[in-house]
Design an enzyme around this catalytic site. Structure first.
Site, short mmCIF file in Angstrom:
data_model
loop_
_atom_site.label_atom_id
_atom_site.label_comp_id
_atom_site.label_asym_id
_atom_site.label_seq_id
_atom_site.Cartn_x
_atom_site.Cartn_y
_atom_site.Cartn_z
N ARG A 99 4.43 -6.55 10.95
CA ARG A 99 4.54 -5.84 9.76
C ARG A 99 3.19 -5.93 8.99
O ARG A 99 2.93 -7.16 8.88
CB ARG A 99 5.88 -5.90 9.03
CG ARG A 99 6.07 -5.17 7.79
CD ARG A 99 6.56 -3.76 7.92
NE ARG A 99 7.13 -3.37 6.93
CZ ARG A 99 7.15 -2.00 6.77
NH1 ARG A 99 6.71 -1.37 7.44
NH2 ARG A 99 7.85 -1.45 5.65
N THR A 372 5.37 8.10 11.91
CA THR A 372 5.76 6.87 12.46
C THR A 372 6.13 7.22 14.03
O THR A 372 5.86 8.25 14.20
CB THR A 372 7.01 6.27 11.70
OG1 THR A 372 6.64 6.10 10.44
CG2 THR A 372 7.59 4.81 12.18
N GLY A 463 11.41 8.12 11.08
CA GLY A 463 12.31 8.95 10.26
C GLY A 463 12.57 8.43 8.82
O GLY A 463 13.29 8.58 8.25
O1 DON Z 1 8.91 0.97 7.62
C1 DON Z 1 9.61 1.95 7.32
O2 DON Z 1 10.55 1.96 7.02
C2 DON Z 1 8.58 3.12 6.84
N1 DON Z 1 7.35 3.01 6.54
C3 DON Z 1 9.03 4.28 8.21
C4 DON Z 1 8.22 5.49 7.94
C5 DON Z 1 8.76 6.69 8.65
O3 DON Z 1 9.37 6.29 9.58
C6 DON Z 1 7.99 7.87 8.42
N2 DON Z 1 8.48 8.72 9.18
N3 DON Z 1 9.06 9.34 10.07
#
Ligand code: DON
Length: 570
Positions: A99, A372, A463
């Site tokens: 991360r 993502t 998501g």
């Molecule tokens: O880490 C997270 O929870 C977000 N940055 C994830 C973003 C995401 O899943 C965008 N899309 N569909």
């Protein structure tokens, strides 16, 4: 009656030994048919290529991740991060946490103006929205610690794709349109991802020679090829020159963490999920434990949906109050994931009435995630990977760092810019997820394994805030045996619904509820908000350890591909 002869008596211990050990020992036998499910056919092909070259699931994960970084520039990449949940054939489970981290110069109020108001877009657009990338370090770590092939070999398909290019699809167009303004603002981004500052036509070939060179450095030098030397210098200098905070020291200091996954038993199944800085594992444990306590398996129709919604509401509320990077804040994990605590929460679920979220005290609503990426891999030996990777918003911050070809993330938006203020996904939070130097923003990414008595599931999805509710529902579907013979496709394809505490509404895809169910839910006091689009891009692999059959599914909402390979694959 069987009476052993003196001769057979002599062989009895051997017979018993053979009987005992002829029960399939799956960990050693493996599923025979490896499988890869990812959000892009080229990434699935990269995984296949590496498995066929003798790589294991972890080498394939490196290849798929790097390929996605090239062919889904809107979804994940070297400028972002992710979680790689691993299970080795001999049963060792670990989460590689790649991360992003807040730069050393980050401050809690860096996205607020002088009056303390959140500056719109500041944590989403441009270089200052970026955390220190973690994906390159994670790929080097995966190859070095778990792979059988050299990093350079697993990165080769991605380097080829970056040089030869990939074709623009409808999904690419939608996401580039969504981020057009910010991509236009950054010349390097516009050069690579747009055509004359416009969204390119379907079929246009996107070549990324700069990114290919950065990948080659990573291949040749490992972690230092990205976090030290010319790539690090260019990344830090270009980021700072454009107003970002990432320094060469931030890059040099970045390290992946190996974390113990959250594992819990529910209804005869073992779930293995992502620990903080993901909120996914804790929330999954809470939702599934509440469902178990309320007899979800026996409930039907709207009553069943109501239970799931109420469990989501309570788990997302706890997320908002308690969750953050456990390297920085105390997350009461034992309590939050315990049977008793969740039985207590479940006891507050009225069988026929929605509880208004305003009645649940918490820090003080929603757009949805569209990018993502997630992939799931199983190799012939039984090694598994569930990985969810991100640069957050489509095309991340929209900023490409100098001549590195790297799209920087805007993961800083996953922090709380101001207590109580919703982020891009409508999520609220408090102190636990405030910005601090070196801290990882709280994530919803939930790569997950489920072990049933006969079957094993590898699952996850992008998501944004809805990741958790999607994965929870898939796991509930598995644990509570929903979907019959075509169970895997059922869990992946059925219309979705979601509740995240605030806003206090059930957001759902078109067709999620029958008229009757809709009326019943409204009668209970739920507010239904139909979305004008679908969401998520689930990638799942299901292995029946009894029969040895493997199934894989790619979400029809996306453009991905799931492949079960031939048993001859090494
Ligand atoms: O880490 C997270 O929870 C977000 N940055 C994830 C973003 C995401 O899943 C965008 N899309 N569909």
């Amino acid at each position: 009656m069987f009476r052993p002869s003196p001769r057979s008596q002599r062989f009895f211990p051997l017979l018993m030994f053979l009987l005992l050990f002829s029960v399939p020992v799956y960990a050693e036998d493996g599923p025979e048919q490896p499988a890869v499910a990812s959000a892009h056919p080229k990434a699935t092909a990269a995984g296949r290529e590496i498995l066929e070259a003798g790589g294991n699931a972890f080498d394939a994960a490196v290849a798929v991740s790097a390929a996605l970084a090239v062919v889904e520039p809107y979804g994940s990449g070297l400028g972002g991060g992710g979680f790689w949940l691993l299970r080795t054939a001999d049963g060792r489970e670990v989460m590689v946490d790649g991360r992003e981290k807040a730069p050393a110069a980050a401050t809690p109020d860096m996205y607020q103006d002088a009056e303390g108001e959140v500056i719109e877009g500041a944590s989403i657009n441009g270089p200052k929205a970026a955390g220190v990338p973690g994906e390159p370090a994670a790929l080097a770590h995966l190859a070095g610690e778990y792979g059988e092939l050299p990093l350079a070999e697993s990165l080769a398909p991605a380097i080829r794709y970056a040089r030869e290019g990939f074709a623009v699809t409808e999904r690419y167009r939608t996401l580039a349109e969504f981020r057009l303004e910010v991509l236009r603002r950054h010349p390097r981004a516009a050069e690579v991802f747009l055509a004359d500052k416009e969204v390119p036509e379907v079929g246009t070939v996107i070549r990324q020679p700069d990114l290919a060179r950065t990948l080659e450095r990573l291949a040749a030098e490992g972690r230092d090829g990205f976090y030290a030397g010319p790539v690090a210098r260019e990344l830090a200098e270009s980021n700072q020159a454009a107003g970002g905070l990432i320094t060469r020291e931030d890059l040099a200091d970045y390290a992946v963490e190996e974390r113990e996954p959250i594992a819990f038993e529910v209804a005869g199944h073992r779930v293995v999920a992502a620990p903080p800085p993901s909120s996914g594992g804790v929330a999954l444990a809470q939702i599934l434990r509440m469902l178990e306590a309320k007899g979800y398996g026996e409930a039907e129709g709207a009553a069943r949906t109501h239970l799931l919604i109420e469990a989501m509401r309570r788990a997302y509320r706890d997320r908002a109050v308690h969750l953050g990077d456990s390297d920085f804040v105390d997350v009461p994990m034992e309590r939050l994931t315990s049977r008793d605590y969740n039985a207590g929460l479940a006891a507050t679920i009225h069988p026929e009435k929605a509880l208004p979220s305003a009645h649940l005290p918490g820090p003080p609503a929603a757009r949805g995630g569209r990018n993502t990426t997630h992939f799931s891999v199983l190799d012939g030996k039984g090694n598994r990977v569930a990985a969810t990777l991100s640069i957050n918003y489509p095309f991340g911050s929209g900023f490409v760092a100098g001549d590195t070809g790297v799209v920087l993330n805007d993961e800083m938006d996953d922090f709380v810019a101001k207590p109580g203020e919703p982020n891009a996904y409508g999520l609220v939070g408090g102190e636990a997820n405030a910005i601090e130097p070196g801290k990882r923003p709280l994530s919803s990414m939930s790569p997950t394994f489920v072990e049933g008595p006969e079957r094993s599931l590898i699952v996850g999805t992008p998501g944004g805030s809805r990741i958790i509710s999607m994965v929870a529902r898939a796991v509930a579907g598995f644990v509570h045996d929903e979907g019959g013979a075509e169970a895997l496709t059922h869990w992946v394809e059925r219309p979705r619904y979601h509740h995240q505490y605030l806003p206090d509404e059930i957001q759902h895809e078109p067709g999620a509820f029958s008229e009757e169910e809709r009326a019943a839910l409204e009668e209970m006091g739920h507010t239904l908000a139909e979305m004008d689009r679908t969401y998520g891009d689930m990638q799942a692999v299901l292995w029946n350890r009894e029969t040895g059959t493997v199934k894989a599914a790619a979400d029809p909402r996306g453009e991905g591909e799931a492949k079960v390979l031939s048993p001859e694959t090494p």
